[in-house]
Structures are given as C-alpha cells and as structure tokens.
Design a protein around this motif. Structure first.
Motif, PDB file in Angstrom:
ATOM      1  N   SER A 240       0.250  -0.589   0.056  1.00  0.00           N
ATOM      2  CA  SER A 240      -0.151  -0.201  -0.051  1.00  0.00           C
ATOM      3  C   SER A 240       1.176   1.375   0.213  1.00  0.00           C
ATOM      4  CB  SER A 240      -0.630  -0.319   0.835  1.00  0.00           C
ATOM      5  OG  SER A 240       0.146  -0.242   2.332  1.00  0.00           O
ATOM      6  N   ALA A 241       0.267   3.010  -0.405  1.00  0.00           N
ATOM      7  CA  ALA A 241       0.845   3.931  -0.354  1.00  0.00           C
ATOM      8  C   ALA A 241       1.119   3.756   0.958  1.00  0.00           C
ATOM      9  CB  ALA A 241      -0.106   4.891  -1.455  1.00  0.00           C
ATOM     10  N   ARG A 242       0.307   3.121   2.024  1.00  0.00           N
ATOM     11  CA  ARG A 242       0.920   4.163   3.081  1.00  0.00           C
ATOM     12  C   ARG A 242       2.050   3.559   3.569  1.00  0.00           C
ATOM     13  NH1 ARG A 242      -3.760   3.013   7.410  1.00  0.00           N
ATOM     14  NH2 ARG A 242      -2.860   1.502   6.704  1.00  0.00           N
ATOM     15  N   ALA A 243       1.983   1.858   3.295  1.00  0.00           N
ATOM     16  CA  ALA A 243       3.638   1.507   3.959  1.00  0.00           C
ATOM     17  C   ALA A 243       4.504   2.287   3.144  1.00  0.00           C
ATOM     18  CB  ALA A 243       2.861   0.017   4.324  1.00  0.00           C
ATOM     19  N   GLY A 244       3.665   2.112   2.041  1.00  0.00           N
ATOM     20  CA  GLY A 244       5.364   2.514   1.018  1.00  0.00           C
ATOM     21  C   GLY A 244       6.068   4.340   1.477  1.00  0.00           C
ATOM     22  N   LEU A 260       3.497   0.612  -5.420  1.00  0.00           N
ATOM     23  CA  LEU A 260       2.186   0.922  -4.586  1.00  0.00           C
ATOM     24  C   LEU A 260       0.883   0.658  -5.682  1.00  0.00           C
ATOM     25  CD1 LEU A 260       4.038   3.797  -2.939  1.00  0.00           C
ATOM     26  CD2 LEU A 260       4.288   1.680  -2.197  1.00  0.00           C
ATOM     27  N   GLY A 261       0.063   1.163  -4.355  1.00  0.00           N
ATOM     28  CA  GLY A 261      -1.461   1.533  -5.099  1.00  0.00           C
ATOM     29  C   GLY A 261      -1.550   2.418  -6.332  1.00  0.00           C
ATOM     30  N   ASN A 262      -3.362   2.049  -7.174  1.00  0.00           N
ATOM     31  CA  ASN A 262      -3.535   2.538  -7.848  1.00  0.00           C
ATOM     32  C   ASN A 262      -5.151   2.685  -7.734  1.00  0.00           C
ATOM     33  OD1 ASN A 262      -3.161   4.103 -10.315  1.00  0.00           O
ATOM     34  ND2 ASN A 262      -3.405   2.637 -11.821  1.00  0.00           N
ATOM     35  N   SER A 263      -5.613   4.101  -8.235  1.00  0.00           N
ATOM     36  CA  SER A 263      -7.249   3.493  -9.115  1.00  0.00           C
ATOM     37  C   SER A 263      -7.390   3.658  -9.978  1.00  0.00           C
ATOM     38  CB  SER A 263      -7.884   4.956  -8.081  1.00  0.00           C
ATOM     39  OG  SER A 263      -8.480   5.080  -8.950  1.00  0.00           O
ATOM     40  N   LEU A 415      -0.478   4.312 -11.807  1.00  0.00           N
ATOM     41  CA  LEU A 415       0.441   2.840 -12.103  1.00  0.00           C
ATOM     42  C   LEU A 415       0.207   2.707 -13.170  1.00  0.00           C
ATOM     43  CD1 LEU A 415       1.876   0.699 -10.573  1.00  0.00           C
ATOM     44  CD2 LEU A 415      -0.093  -0.238  -9.800  1.00  0.00           C
ATOM     45  N   GLN A 416      -1.268   2.315 -13.398  1.00  0.00           N
ATOM     46  CA  GLN A 416      -1.409   2.023 -15.144  1.00  0.00           C
ATOM     47  C   GLN A 416      -2.680   2.308 -15.008  1.00  0.00           C
ATOM     48  OE1 GLN A 416       0.865  -1.510 -16.900  1.00  0.00           O
ATOM     49  NE2 GLN A 416      -0.895  -2.713 -16.431  1.00  0.00           N
ATOM     50  N   ALA A 417      -3.135   3.095 -16.723  1.00  0.00           N
ATOM     51  CA  ALA A 417      -4.690   3.114 -16.857  1.00  0.00           C
ATOM     52  C   ALA A 417      -4.715   2.059 -18.534  1.00  0.00           C
ATOM     53  CB  ALA A 417      -4.282   4.846 -17.280  1.00  0.00           C
ATOM     54  N   GLY A 418      -5.820   2.175 -19.197  1.00  0.00           N
ATOM     55  CA  GLY A 418      -6.777   1.259 -20.137  1.00  0.00           C
ATOM     56  C   GLY A 418      -7.342   2.391 -20.959  1.00  0.00           C
ATOM     57  N   GLY A 461       4.484   4.753  -6.789  1.00  0.00           N
ATOM     58  CA  GLY A 461       5.240   4.208  -6.395  1.00  0.00           C
ATOM     59  C   GLY A 461       6.653   5.037  -6.966  1.00  0.00           C
ATOM     60  N   ILE A 462       7.891   4.142  -6.989  1.00  0.00           N
ATOM     61  CA  ILE A 462       9.471   5.074  -7.484  1.00  0.00           C
ATOM     62  C   ILE A 462       9.867   3.822  -7.567  1.00  0.00           C
ATOM     63  CG2 ILE A 462      11.814   5.977  -6.268  1.00  0.00           C
ATOM     64  CD1 ILE A 462      10.462   6.790  -4.254  1.00  0.00           C
TER      65      ILE A 462
END
Ligand SMILES: NC(=O)c1ccc[n+]([C@@H]2O[C@H](COP(=O)([O-])OP(=O)(O)OC[C@H]3O[C@@H](n4cnc5c(N)ncnc54)[C@H](O)[C@@H]3O)[C@@H](O)[C@H]2O)c1
Ligand SMILES: O=C[C@H](O)CS(=O)(=O)O
Length: 491
Positions: A240-244, A260-263, A415-418, A461-462
């Motif tokens: 998760s972004a929080r832990a990241g 990390l995460g994404n929406s 992160l990724q998009a469609g 993320g990185i």
C-alpha cells in the motif's frame, strides 16, 4: 502442498513452519495460524520473526553473499531450474494459492504461469548483465582516456510483499535479486506466507546456496525492523501507499523500489469495439475480487455509447459466477478477509448515501462482496478517489476526450491506465498526457507483461520492476576510466 524443509514441528495435525535462516528452518516467536480464506479451515502454523531473527537473517545473508559469489552462468542455471520446478508443480501450487489467498482457480493459474515466466526471464537476464562503454575521449583533453561502466551486485536486498499475488510477487523480488548476484531476505505478508516458504523450498531444492535467501515472517512490526537494519543495501517493496511512504521515510539514503497502489482508470471511446471492451472490463474489474493494484476501478465511457455500454456491462456482471474459488468456473471469490470486505461495503454504502446509483451488487456475505457497479459518482467519493481494492467499479460518462483524460488524471496515483479506441491520434495523446507508468490500449489496465518496465508515477511508487529493470535497480554502476597514455608520450 507442504514445504517439508520449512517445517519445524507439527501441531493439531498441521505443519508448523519456521523461519528460513542460514539454510535451515528455525523456531521463531509463537506461531500464528494461517487459514483457508474461503472455508476458514486452518492450513498451517507459521512462526513470526523477532528483531534478533531479523539480525540473524541479515548476517546469514551477508555471509552467504561474501563466501559464495555466483557466476552469471551459475545464477542462470539455478533460476532456470527453479522455473522448471514451478512448471512441474503447477497444479499443486495453484491449489495451495487458491486456499491461501481465496483467489479463484482461473486467476491463480495465471499467477503461477506468470511466476514461471518471471523466473525464467530473470534466469536469462542473469547472463545479460552488461555495462556501458563511455565515450570519455570525446571531451577535449581526454583523448587518451577510455571509460566504461560495470554493474556489480549490492549485497543484501530486503524484499517485502503483499497478500494479493504472493507467489508471483515473491518471484519478482527474489529472482532478480539472485540474478543480479545479491542475497535476499524476504518477508511475505502475514495473511499469505506459505506460498513464499514453498517457493524458497523449491529454490533450495534446485541447488543454489541456501543462505542466499532468508525468509522471515511477520507483519508491519517485522517490516519496521527490516527498515531499521543497516545491513540492507536496497529495499524492494510492493504494497500500500501508506506502508510505502513509511518505507521511504525509514530508509534514509538507501535505495528503494516501491510498487504501490492505484485507482486504475479505463477510458472507452465511441470508436472502440464496445462489446469487446465490455467483456474485458467486466472480467478485469472483478478478477482476484478486484484486489489487484491495476484492477479496473474507474470506467470513463464516451457519451454516444454510454447507455449501451452500461446495459451490456451490468448484464455481463450479473452473469459472473460468485463463490467457491476452488471451482474452475468461479469468477469472483472472497476478499482476503471479512474485515476488508466490510470496509469496501462501507465505502459503497457511503457513495450511495452521497448520491451514487447502485446498478449491481453492494451486498456482502462474510468475505464475499458481490460484484458491485456504481454510476452517478463524484470525484470526491472514496470509491473513486481512493484505491478501492475490492470488486467495485464506477462508470462515469464523458463528452470530450479532453474531459476523459482530465478525469483519469484526477488521482494521487499513476500506475497503469486502460484505453479502448481505434484512433492512433488518441492513443498517442493518451500515451503522452496520461500521468501513468503504463498505458494498455484495447485491453484493460489490469494487463501486465512480466518483462516490461512496470511501475508507477506520482503516489504509485518509485522504480521499475520486471527482471531486466529490477536487476538494474539491484546493482551498482561502477565507472572505470583508464588513461592510455603510453610511457614518454606526454612528457
Ligand atoms: N504496484 C504493484 O505492483 C502492486 C502489486 C500488488 C499490490 N499492490 C498494493 O498492495 C496493497 C495491498 O496489499 P497489502 O494489504 O498486503 O499491503 P500492505 O501495505 O498492508 O502490506 C504489504 C507488505 O508490507 C508490510 N508492511 C506493512 N506496513 C509496513 C511498514 N510500516 N514497514 C514495513 N513493512 C510493512 C506488510 O506486512 C506486507 O508484507 C494495495 O495497495 C495494492 O495496490 C501494489
Ligand atoms: O496488484 C497489483 C499487481 O501488480 C498485480 S500483478 O501481480 O502484477 O498482476
């Protein structure tokens, strides 16, 4: 499937798995019970690590790294044998993972097959770790100098993985670390540690130095001790972004790769094949119960096809088979825990209370949340602006492509998009303007190729994963400049 070598005892008819430190299974703190995520039945007891165990694991990894350096060919042989090991146990691994994660059989087959390929790719990359010739002589005054750069292993790498793709993501950490010539200490998620122990047993059976991999189980506390340990040269984290953010803050000047995460937004334009877009998106929003960082979460559909898309989509969603993940026909199984399902259900209810329209799902039975479709959502609703990580999708209408790009970019993540369109101009605009690490065209954001550079921008993320790119992250670049002036030449 039992990881015999990792077993230290039996209890209540179940194996008790130890920590894997210095080439043997050792006792840790009081074992924790891991349960089948669908039936709730106990699967195994798993020891957790203490701070001293973290120290022991790092020291053992360091010793193994120093005393038993592997040549690129040895690394290649080891990892290709491990890939073969995975392929030979495909069905057993799938069954174990279905029980441990609760992910449907059909999705888990994909995870195990991808893990095989990721392992093989890392094996192949072990033989291709090159460097670079540097044109130092092109600077006036340096004509008699030549330069080159070589890649050298770092030492001990820390790997921390999440629950959702525990086997594949452990391969994405362990395999490039070993291919690069490092040793690794890995900490799986507390909900799903067994598959990592099984994987490491496989690697050990394939003949590499057992001390090159250490496994320490536990949760955030053990992760925190890993951050505080000065022996790690690099942290490769998925979660998760929080832990990241904590990891980035806790590792000082040491390098990190954070997945990390994404929406994940997916845009469906009116020139696309609507039937195909519906089929793909309706499958990919709910596979793994939506618990994938690149799961279809936000659908943006062009106005001229909006009504047709929604009607077909909801029809398709109602046909999804929900239930027992062991059944090869099941499309949607349980989430990782009832608590997580309750959290997602609450977000759905909150959205509905704020004016969203529920077109399907929204109901929960234990850890199973029915595939849920919402429309009339607003950007500030949690189901839109946060990572929902559940079988929940929102559908929003747009009028212009500009509007679609802006809505897709309206997220802290990247992160990724469609994108579904037949127009090359739109594809290239989206490629440039969407603030995402990856764009998947005419397939959903959920597609991942294990050989491409995979990773996010913004809050996602990185760094980049995928064996070739992870190896770059997990090696140091040493530059060498040689002066070739011969004796007497410059006197
Ligand atoms: N970008 C990607 O490739 C990718 C892939 C899979 C999952 N994810 C993300 O992972 C999340 C879901 O997984 P999760 O719930 O297991 O995530 P999580 O962040 O809760 O846990 C992930 C791992 O980090 C450990 N951890 C938690 N807090 C820590 C801390 N402070 N220090 C060190 N370690 C810590 C956990 O024990 C676990 O091993 C989602 O946000 C999802 O998007 C991202
Ligand atoms: O959860 C997000 C992961 O990246 C999914 S995958 O394991 O890479 O497919």
């Amino acid at each position: 499937m039992i990881a015999e070598r990792m077993t230290i005892a039996g209890r209540d008819g179940l194996p008790v798995y130890g920590l894997w430190i210095d080439g043997k299974a050792v006792e840790g703190a009081e074992p924790v019970l891991v349960r089948n995520k669908f039936t709730g039945e106990p699967m195994a007891w798993v020891c957790t690590a203490s701070r001293e165990d973290v120290d022991r694991a790092v020291s053992a990894a360091e010793r193994s790294f120093r005393s038993r350096p592997l040549s690129p060919f040895e690394r290649y042989e080891w990892l290709s044998a491990a890939a073969t090991w995975i392929r030979a146990r495909r069905e057993e691994l799938v069954n174990l993972l279905v029980d441990e994660v609760g992910k449907p059989h059909k999705d888990t087959v994909v995870e195990v097959d991808r893990a095989y390929h990721a392992m093989l790719l890392a094996a192949e990359e072990a033989k291709r770790i090159g460097g670079e010739v540097l044109p130092v002589d092109s600077i006036p005054g340096s004509e008699r100098k030549m330069g080159f750069a070589i890649r050298v292993p770092l030492g001990v790498v820390a790997g921390i993985t999440p629950f959702n793709y525990p086997f594949l993501l452990a391969v994405h950490k362990i395999a490039p670390a070993l291919a690069a010539g490092n040793a690794i200490v890995i900490k799986p998620a507390p909900q799903t540690p067994i598959s990592t122990l099984v994987l490491v047993q496989g690697l050990v059976e394939c003949g590499g130095p057992p001390g090159h991999i250490q496994v320490i189980q536990g949760g955030a506390e053990v992760g925190q001790w890993m951050l505080e340990h000065p022996g790690f040269r690099f942290y490769t984290f998925t979660g998760s972004a929080r832990a990241g953010e904590r990891i980035k803050a806790g590792t000082g000047l040491r390098r990190v790769a954070l997945e990390l995460g994404n929406s994940s937004p997916n845009i469906v334009h009116s020139d696309a094949d609507v039937v195909r877009a519906v089929r793909i998106c309706a499958a990919r929003a709910f596979s793994a119960a939506g618990q994938a960082c690149i799961s279809v979460q936000r659908l943006y559909v062009h106005a001229p096809i909006f009504d047709e898309f929604v009607e077909r989509f909801v029809e398709r969603v109602r046909d999804l088979k929900v239930g027992d993940p062991r059944d090869p026909k099941t499309d949607v199984g349980p989430m990782i825990s009832e608590q997580d399902a309750v959290r997602a259900e609450t977000w759905v209810r909150e959205a509905v209370a704020q004016g969203a329209r529920l077109l399907a799902g929204g109901t929960r039975d234990g850890a199973i949340l029915e595939p849920t479709v919402l429309t009339d959502v607003r950007p500030e609703m949690k189901v839109v602006c946060e990572e929902v990580f559940a079988p929940v999708v929102t559908i929003t209408k747009y009028n212009t492509f500009d509007e679609a790009l802006a809505m897709a970019n309206d997220s802290p993540y990247g992160l990724q998009a469609g994108l579904f369109t037949r127009d090359v101009g739109r594809i290239m605009r989206a490629a440039r303007e969407l603030q995402y690490g990856g764009l998947i065209v005419n397939d959903a954001s959920t597609y991942r190729s294990d050989l491409v550079p995979y990773g996010g921008v913004k809050g996602s993320g990185i760094g980049r994963e995928g064996p070739k790119y992870a190896i770059e992250e997990m090696t140091d670049l040493h530059v060498v400049i040689v002066d070739l002036t011969e004796e007497g030449e410059d006197r």
